[in-house]
Design a protein around this motif. Structure first.
Motif, PDB file in Angstrom:
ATOM      1  N   ALA A   1      -4.272   9.418   4.944  1.00  0.00           N
ATOM      2  CA  ALA A   1      -5.332   9.211   3.958  1.00  0.00           C
ATOM      3  C   ALA A   1      -6.007   7.858   4.167  1.00  0.00           C
ATOM      4  CB  ALA A   1      -4.746   9.284   2.556  1.00  0.00           C
ATOM      5  N   ASN A   2      -7.176   7.718   3.566  1.00  0.00           N
ATOM      6  CA  ASN A   2      -7.823   6.410   3.549  1.00  0.00           C
ATOM      7  C   ASN A   2      -6.959   5.435   2.748  1.00  0.00           C
ATOM      8  OD1 ASN A   2     -10.090   7.318   4.977  1.00  0.00           O
ATOM      9  ND2 ASN A   2     -11.110   7.991   3.103  1.00  0.00           N
ATOM     10  N   TRP A   3      -6.878   4.212   3.220  1.00  0.00           N
ATOM     11  CA  TRP A   3      -6.072   3.221   2.532  1.00  0.00           C
ATOM     12  C   TRP A   3      -6.728   2.801   1.216  1.00  0.00           C
ATOM     13  CZ3 TRP A   3      -1.266   2.267   4.231  1.00  0.00           C
ATOM     14  CH2 TRP A   3      -0.963   2.624   5.554  1.00  0.00           C
ATOM     15  N   GLY A   4      -5.902   2.601   0.196  1.00  0.00           N
ATOM     16  CA  GLY A   4      -6.391   2.092  -1.072  1.00  0.00           C
ATOM     17  C   GLY A   4      -6.559   0.581  -1.009  1.00  0.00           C
ATOM     18  N   GLN A   5      -6.750  -0.005  -2.178  1.00  0.00           N
ATOM     19  CA  GLN A   5      -6.974  -1.455  -2.216  1.00  0.00           C
ATOM     20  C   GLN A   5      -5.664  -2.252  -2.160  1.00  0.00           C
ATOM     21  OE1 GLN A   5      -6.808   0.420  -4.851  1.00  0.00           O
ATOM     22  NE2 GLN A   5      -5.607  -0.718  -6.353  1.00  0.00           N
ATOM     23  N   GLY A   6      -4.563  -1.561  -2.361  1.00  0.00           N
ATOM     24  CA  GLY A   6      -3.271  -2.236  -2.339  1.00  0.00           C
ATOM     25  C   GLY A   6      -3.015  -3.025  -3.610  1.00  0.00           C
ATOM     26  N   THR A   7      -1.806  -3.538  -3.728  1.00  0.00           N
ATOM     27  CA  THR A   7      -1.449  -4.384  -4.864  1.00  0.00           C
ATOM     28  C   THR A   7      -0.685  -5.593  -4.334  1.00  0.00           C
ATOM     29  OG1 THR A   7      -0.433  -4.421  -7.066  1.00  0.00           O
ATOM     30  CG2 THR A   7       0.687  -3.095  -5.389  1.00  0.00           C
ATOM     31  N   GLN A   8      -1.107  -6.771  -4.761  1.00  0.00           N
ATOM     32  CA  GLN A   8      -0.542  -8.007  -4.238  1.00  0.00           C
ATOM     33  C   GLN A   8       0.791  -8.307  -4.910  1.00  0.00           C
ATOM     34  OE1 GLN A   8      -1.815 -10.406  -1.860  1.00  0.00           O
ATOM     35  NE2 GLN A   8       0.273 -11.195  -2.103  1.00  0.00           N
ATOM     36  N   VAL A   9       1.793  -8.590  -4.084  1.00  0.00           N
ATOM     37  CA  VAL A   9       3.091  -9.051  -4.564  1.00  0.00           C
ATOM     38  C   VAL A   9       3.312 -10.453  -4.009  1.00  0.00           C
ATOM     39  CG1 VAL A   9       5.587  -8.713  -4.444  1.00  0.00           C
ATOM     40  CG2 VAL A   9       4.068  -6.749  -4.770  1.00  0.00           C
ATOM     41  N   THR A  10       3.528 -11.392  -4.893  1.00  0.00           N
ATOM     42  CA  THR A  10       3.765 -12.771  -4.489  1.00  0.00           C
ATOM     43  C   THR A  10       5.095 -13.224  -5.077  1.00  0.00           C
ATOM     44  OG1 THR A  10       1.395 -13.234  -4.444  1.00  0.00           O
ATOM     45  CG2 THR A  10       2.882 -15.124  -4.484  1.00  0.00           C
ATOM     46  N   VAL A  11       5.997 -13.638  -4.203  1.00  0.00           N
ATOM     47  CA  VAL A  11       7.314 -14.106  -4.626  1.00  0.00           C
ATOM     48  C   VAL A  11       7.387 -15.598  -4.344  1.00  0.00           C
ATOM     49  CG1 VAL A  11       9.799 -13.785  -4.458  1.00  0.00           C
ATOM     50  CG2 VAL A  11       8.253 -11.857  -4.016  1.00  0.00           C
ATOM     51  N   SER A  12       7.405 -16.362  -5.402  1.00  0.00           N
ATOM     52  CA  SER A  12       7.352 -17.812  -5.240  1.00  0.00           C
ATOM     53  C   SER A  12       7.904 -18.489  -6.484  1.00  0.00           C
ATOM     54  CB  SER A  12       5.912 -18.261  -5.002  1.00  0.00           C
ATOM     55  OG  SER A  12       5.830 -19.673  -4.963  1.00  0.00           O
TER      56      SER A  12
ATOM     57  N   TYR B   1       0.833  -1.186   0.000  1.00  0.00           N
ATOM     58  CA  TYR B   1       0.000   0.000   0.000  1.00  0.00           C
ATOM     59  C   TYR B   1       0.879   1.253   0.000  1.00  0.00           C
ATOM     60  CZ  TYR B   1      -3.435  -3.285   1.986  1.00  0.00           C
ATOM     61  OH  TYR B   1      -4.255  -4.356   2.227  1.00  0.00           O
ATOM     62  N   CYS B   2       0.342   2.336  -0.504  1.00  0.00           N
ATOM     63  CA  CYS B   2       1.007   3.626  -0.341  1.00  0.00           C
ATOM     64  C   CYS B   2       0.137   4.526   0.534  1.00  0.00           C
ATOM     65  CB  CYS B   2       1.272   4.295  -1.686  1.00  0.00           C
ATOM     66  SG  CYS B   2      -0.205   4.726  -2.606  1.00  0.00           S
ATOM     67  N   ASN B   3       0.767   5.476   1.171  1.00  0.00           N
ATOM     68  CA  ASN B   3       0.053   6.456   1.994  1.00  0.00           C
ATOM     69  C   ASN B   3       1.063   7.515   2.394  1.00  0.00           C
ATOM     70  OD1 ASN B   3      -1.823   7.743   3.788  1.00  0.00           O
ATOM     71  ND2 ASN B   3      -2.827   5.758   4.083  1.00  0.00           N
ATOM     72  N   THR B   4       0.593   8.529   3.060  1.00  0.00           N
ATOM     73  CA  THR B   4       1.514   9.478   3.638  1.00  0.00           C
ATOM     74  C   THR B   4       2.218   8.804   4.823  1.00  0.00           C
ATOM     75  OG1 THR B   4      -0.198  10.334   5.092  1.00  0.00           O
ATOM     76  CG2 THR B   4       0.090  11.449   2.977  1.00  0.00           C
ATOM     77  N   GLU B   5       3.254   9.485   5.335  1.00  0.00           N
ATOM     78  CA  GLU B   5       3.935   8.976   6.519  1.00  0.00           C
ATOM     79  C   GLU B   5       4.113  10.122   7.513  1.00  0.00           C
ATOM     80  OE1 GLU B   5       7.165   9.081   8.242  1.00  0.00           O
ATOM     81  OE2 GLU B   5       6.138   7.623   9.515  1.00  0.00           O
ATOM     82  N   PRO B   6       3.413  10.063   8.644  1.00  0.00           N
ATOM     83  CA  PRO B   6       2.486   9.028   9.075  1.00  0.00           C
ATOM     84  C   PRO B   6       1.232   8.991   8.205  1.00  0.00           C
ATOM     85  CG  PRO B   6       2.383  10.902  10.561  1.00  0.00           C
ATOM     86  CD  PRO B   6       3.533  11.147   9.644  1.00  0.00           C
ATOM     87  N   SER B   7       0.543   7.868   8.238  1.00  0.00           N
ATOM     88  CA  SER B   7      -0.609   7.671   7.351  1.00  0.00           C
ATOM     89  C   SER B   7      -1.758   8.593   7.740  1.00  0.00           C
ATOM     90  CB  SER B   7      -1.061   6.216   7.392  1.00  0.00           C
ATOM     91  OG  SER B   7      -1.397   5.825   8.699  1.00  0.00           O
TER      92      SER B   7
END
Length: 114
Positions: free
Chosen positions: A102-113, A94-100
């Motif tokens: 904003a409302n959180w977005g849906q995110g993006t899945q990262v799978t390492v396998s 996820y991205c956001n400000t720091e500290p967070s």
């Protein structure tokens, strides 16, 4: 209303690379430090990388030397270049400000396998 839209995730083999992008509204992007966070199954969300409005960066120890955060102020986009990915990098990012702030977005899945 502030919107954060993450993209660029996917399935990659160990040692591979991905580049994540986050489209953010202009006001939030100009005023605040921005960051990438991740949440793995069963774990708390953690801060992975941070970049100030001036460009200073900070990283989680486990990703130092492998991940690079950057920002493009012209198009209000935050990036995370991830190289030499490891299975333990598997998470929703996820991205956001720091500290967070904003409302959180849906995110993006990262799978390492393999």
């Amino acid at each position: 209303q502030v919107q954060l839209v993450e993209s660029g995730g996917g399935l990659v083999q160990p040692g591979g690379s991905l580049r994540l992008s986050c489209a953010a509204s202009g006001s939030i992007f100009r005023l605040y430090a921005m960051a990438w966070y991740r949440q793995a199954p069963g774990k708390q969300r953690e801060l992975v990388a941070r970049i100030s409005a001036g460009g200073s960066t900070r990283y989680l120890d486990s990703v130092k030397g492998r991940f690079t955060i950057s920002r493009n102020s012209a198009n209000y986009t935050l990036y995370l270049q991830m190289n030499n990915l490891k299975p333990e990098d598997t998470a929703v990012y996820y991205c956001n400000t720091e500290p967070s702030k904003a409302n959180w977005g849906q995110g993006t899945q990262v799978t390492v396998s393999s």
